[in-house]
Write a protein that holds these residues in place. Structure first.
Motif, mmCIF file in Angstrom:
data_model
loop_
_atom_site.group_PDB
_atom_site.id
_atom_site.type_symbol
_atom_site.label_atom_id
_atom_site.label_comp_id
_atom_site.label_asym_id
_atom_site.label_seq_id
_atom_site.Cartn_x
_atom_site.Cartn_y
_atom_site.Cartn_z
ATOM 1 N N SER A 90 0.806 -1.220 0.000
ATOM 2 C CA SER A 90 0.000 0.000 0.000
ATOM 3 C C SER A 90 0.843 1.276 0.000
ATOM 4 C CB SER A 90 -0.926 0.010 1.224
ATOM 5 O OG SER A 90 -0.162 -0.058 2.415
ATOM 6 N N SER A 91 2.136 1.134 -0.302
ATOM 7 C CA SER A 91 3.025 2.276 -0.133
ATOM 8 C C SER A 91 3.212 3.125 -1.388
ATOM 9 C CB SER A 91 4.407 1.784 0.338
ATOM 10 O OG SER A 91 4.978 0.954 -0.644
ATOM 11 N N SER A 99 -1.741 13.757 -8.588
ATOM 12 C CA SER A 99 -1.609 14.956 -9.426
ATOM 13 C C SER A 99 -1.103 14.624 -10.826
ATOM 14 C CB SER A 99 -0.656 15.957 -8.757
ATOM 15 O OG SER A 99 0.631 15.379 -8.602
ATOM 16 N N LEU A 100 -0.945 13.318 -11.093
ATOM 17 C CA LEU A 100 -0.452 12.882 -12.401
ATOM 18 C C LEU A 100 -1.537 12.124 -13.159
ATOM 19 C CD1 LEU A 100 2.992 11.499 -11.164
ATOM 20 C CD2 LEU A 100 2.550 13.775 -12.133
ATOM 21 N N ASP A 101 -1.225 11.716 -14.383
ATOM 22 C CA ASP A 101 -2.155 10.882 -15.128
ATOM 23 C C ASP A 101 -2.217 9.504 -14.442
ATOM 24 O OD1 ASP A 101 0.628 10.688 -16.024
ATOM 25 O OD2 ASP A 101 -0.113 9.111 -17.354
ATOM 26 N N HIS A 102 -3.389 9.035 -14.134
ATOM 27 C CA HIS A 102 -3.501 7.746 -13.450
ATOM 28 C C HIS A 102 -4.863 7.121 -13.706
ATOM 29 C CE1 HIS A 102 -5.204 10.600 -10.483
ATOM 30 N NE2 HIS A 102 -5.935 9.581 -10.051
ATOM 31 N N ILE A 143 -2.162 3.512 -10.233
ATOM 32 C CA ILE A 143 -3.569 3.141 -10.071
ATOM 33 C C ILE A 143 -4.008 3.516 -8.665
ATOM 34 C CG2 ILE A 143 -5.205 1.205 -9.997
ATOM 35 C CD1 ILE A 143 -3.163 -0.308 -11.846
ATOM 36 N N VAL A 144 -5.194 4.099 -8.565
ATOM 37 C CA VAL A 144 -5.756 4.446 -7.255
ATOM 38 C C VAL A 144 -7.092 3.731 -7.100
ATOM 39 C CG1 VAL A 144 -6.551 6.280 -5.720
ATOM 40 C CG2 VAL A 144 -4.637 6.706 -7.283
ATOM 41 N N ILE A 145 -7.233 2.962 -6.024
ATOM 42 C CA ILE A 145 -8.475 2.250 -5.738
ATOM 43 C C ILE A 145 -9.075 2.780 -4.449
ATOM 44 C CG2 ILE A 145 -9.486 0.011 -5.125
ATOM 45 C CD1 ILE A 145 -7.439 -1.343 -6.896
ATOM 46 N N ASP A 146 -10.367 3.065 -4.483
ATOM 47 C CA ASP A 146 -11.061 3.449 -3.262
ATOM 48 C C ASP A 146 -11.068 2.218 -2.346
ATOM 49 O OD1 ASP A 146 -12.645 5.356 -1.712
ATOM 50 O OD2 ASP A 146 -14.274 3.935 -2.015
ATOM 51 N N GLN A 147 -10.377 2.313 -1.224
ATOM 52 C CA GLN A 147 -10.111 1.133 -0.393
ATOM 53 C C GLN A 147 -11.369 0.578 0.269
ATOM 54 O OE1 GLN A 147 -6.643 1.451 2.077
ATOM 55 N NE2 GLN A 147 -7.312 -0.155 3.477
ATOM 56 N N HIS A 164 -2.328 -6.187 -10.390
ATOM 57 C CA HIS A 164 -1.595 -5.079 -10.992
ATOM 58 C C HIS A 164 -0.610 -4.511 -9.968
ATOM 59 C CE1 HIS A 164 -5.475 -5.034 -13.311
ATOM 60 N NE2 HIS A 164 -4.582 -5.115 -14.274
ATOM 61 N N SER A 165 0.430 -3.893 -10.456
ATOM 62 C CA SER A 165 1.414 -3.274 -9.568
ATOM 63 C C SER A 165 1.166 -1.773 -9.478
ATOM 64 C CB SER A 165 2.826 -3.539 -10.091
ATOM 65 O OG SER A 165 2.964 -3.032 -11.408
ATOM 66 N N ASN A 166 1.872 -1.119 -8.578
ATOM 67 C CA ASN A 166 1.802 0.338 -8.437
ATOM 68 C C ASN A 166 0.396 0.820 -8.102
ATOM 69 O OD1 ASN A 166 2.948 2.886 -8.368
ATOM 70 N ND2 ASN A 166 2.710 3.248 -10.561
ATOM 71 N N ILE A 167 -0.261 0.132 -7.150
ATOM 72 C CA ILE A 167 -1.599 0.519 -6.714
ATOM 73 C C ILE A 167 -1.517 1.308 -5.412
ATOM 74 C CG2 ILE A 167 -3.860 -0.287 -5.931
ATOM 75 C CD1 ILE A 167 -3.539 -2.748 -7.636
ATOM 76 N N THR A 168 -2.237 2.396 -5.344
ATOM 77 C CA THR A 168 -2.398 3.157 -4.113
ATOM 78 C C THR A 168 -3.821 2.930 -3.609
ATOM 79 O OG1 THR A 168 -0.832 4.865 -4.799
ATOM 80 C CG2 THR A 168 -2.378 5.452 -3.054
ATOM 81 N N PHE A 169 -3.951 2.433 -2.389
ATOM 82 C CA PHE A 169 -5.263 2.215 -1.774
ATOM 83 C C PHE A 169 -5.552 3.377 -0.837
ATOM 84 C CE2 PHE A 169 -5.941 -2.161 -3.108
ATOM 85 C CZ PHE A 169 -4.648 -2.607 -3.368
#
Length: 305
Positions: free
Chosen positions: A79-80, A87-90, A197-201, A220-225
């Motif tokens: 989750s890091s 603020s970027l394309d995601h 990638i951002v997922i609503d946790q 998938h990799s590079n996910i922010t929860f």
């Protein structure tokens, strides 16, 4: 009455208390932090860090938070991913319909560049919880006219109920749907790279990854929860609105199918409508329009006698 007990650290306990804030009861026995009720489950959190889930959906509700020791060691890494991605394309994803008896679960995923995100905000994209369905529908129609890349996945009631019979938890269903909605967007992007990638946790990151692997998929990799991600990510906010829009469309179809407007949510009004449907169309018909494992089904059946 079945029950599941888990032990969590203080940080997770705080997050769980925040999650159930709107479902707390006035009852608070000694040595407890809070007592809440959701989806037919009573959640009792103790000052010791133990949390007890009781009721028909105890295992499913607990699975939102329970992480085995091996996964826990990896959880910080999982989750890091940096919040700088906001603020970027995601790609952002969110779901709708999980707490509603009638209707499917829908998931939306959206990719937008910084420029596209600015346009989405101009169109009125923000946290959809602050809007009614009519407003969301109006804004989504404008969103669909833009060149953003998006995907929606719908889990209709008949398949939902079959998966429940195979012991799929709602968490596993949602994880599977988020994964595939995101994959569809990535496929549409072709060679275009995204910053993350951002997922609503909706569950602990480790639980999410385990559910994806349980379905023989590669996460998938590079996910922010993020909790309440729709208020932080324009892409998640847009995905949330798309998911809600699809859910409302499906509810309209189901309402026409039964001959009257179906109630959203899982209130006593829903119980009354279930009773009416059982009387006019028979109980098996509920498989086509509702999440039959919800406690509303049993309440409605008791009203028959």
């Amino acid at each position: 009455m079945g029950q599941t007990v888990i032990k969590v650290d203080q940080q997770t306990l705080d997050r769980i208390e925040k999650h159930y804030a709107n479902n707390k009861t006035n009852k608070q026995p000694p040595h407890t932090v809070f007592v809440a009720k959701q989806n037919g489950c009573t959640i009792t959190a103790y000052t010791s860090g133990k949390i007890m889930f009781q009721g028909a959906t105890h295992a499913e509700e607990a699975s939102h938070w329970d992480v085995n020791p091996e996964t826990k060691k990896k959880q910080h890494t999982i989750s890091s991913a940096s919040k700088e991605v906001l603020s970027l394309d995601h790609i952002g994803s969110d779901e709708a319909g999980t707490g509603d008896y009638f209707g499917p679960i829908t998931v939306g995923a959206v990719y937008a560049t910084e420029k596209q995100q600015a346009l989405l905000r101009e169109l009125g994209v923000k946290d959809s919880k602050s809007m009614n369905d009519k407003t969301i529908t109006s804004i989504v129609k404008d969103i669909l006219k833009t060149d953003i890349v998006y995907s929606t996945v719908t889990l209709h009631n008949e398949r939902y109920n079959k998966l429940k019979q195979k012991n799929w938890s709602q968490v596993r269903m949602k994880a599977w749907m988020h994964h595939h909605a995101i994959q569809h967007v990535i496929n549409k992007l072709d060679s275009t790279k995204h910053s993350g990638i951002v997922i609503d946790q909706f569950c602990e990151p480790g639980v999410y990854y385990n559910k994806i692997k349980a379905s023989n998929d590669t996460p998938h990799s590079n996910i922010t929860f993020l909790t309440k991600a729709e208020s932080q990510s324009t892409c998640v906010a847009a995905a949330s609105m798309l998911a809600r829009y699809r859910f409302v469309q499906e509810m309209d179809k189901l309402s026409k199918k039964v001959g009257f407007e179906l109630q959203k949510g899982a209130s006593n009004k829903v119980d009354q409508q279930i009773k009416r449907i059982i009387q006019t169309k028979g109980e098996p018909f509920l498989d086509e329009i509702g999440k039959v494992h919800f406690g509303n089904t049993q309440k409605a059946k008791k009203m028959q006698s």
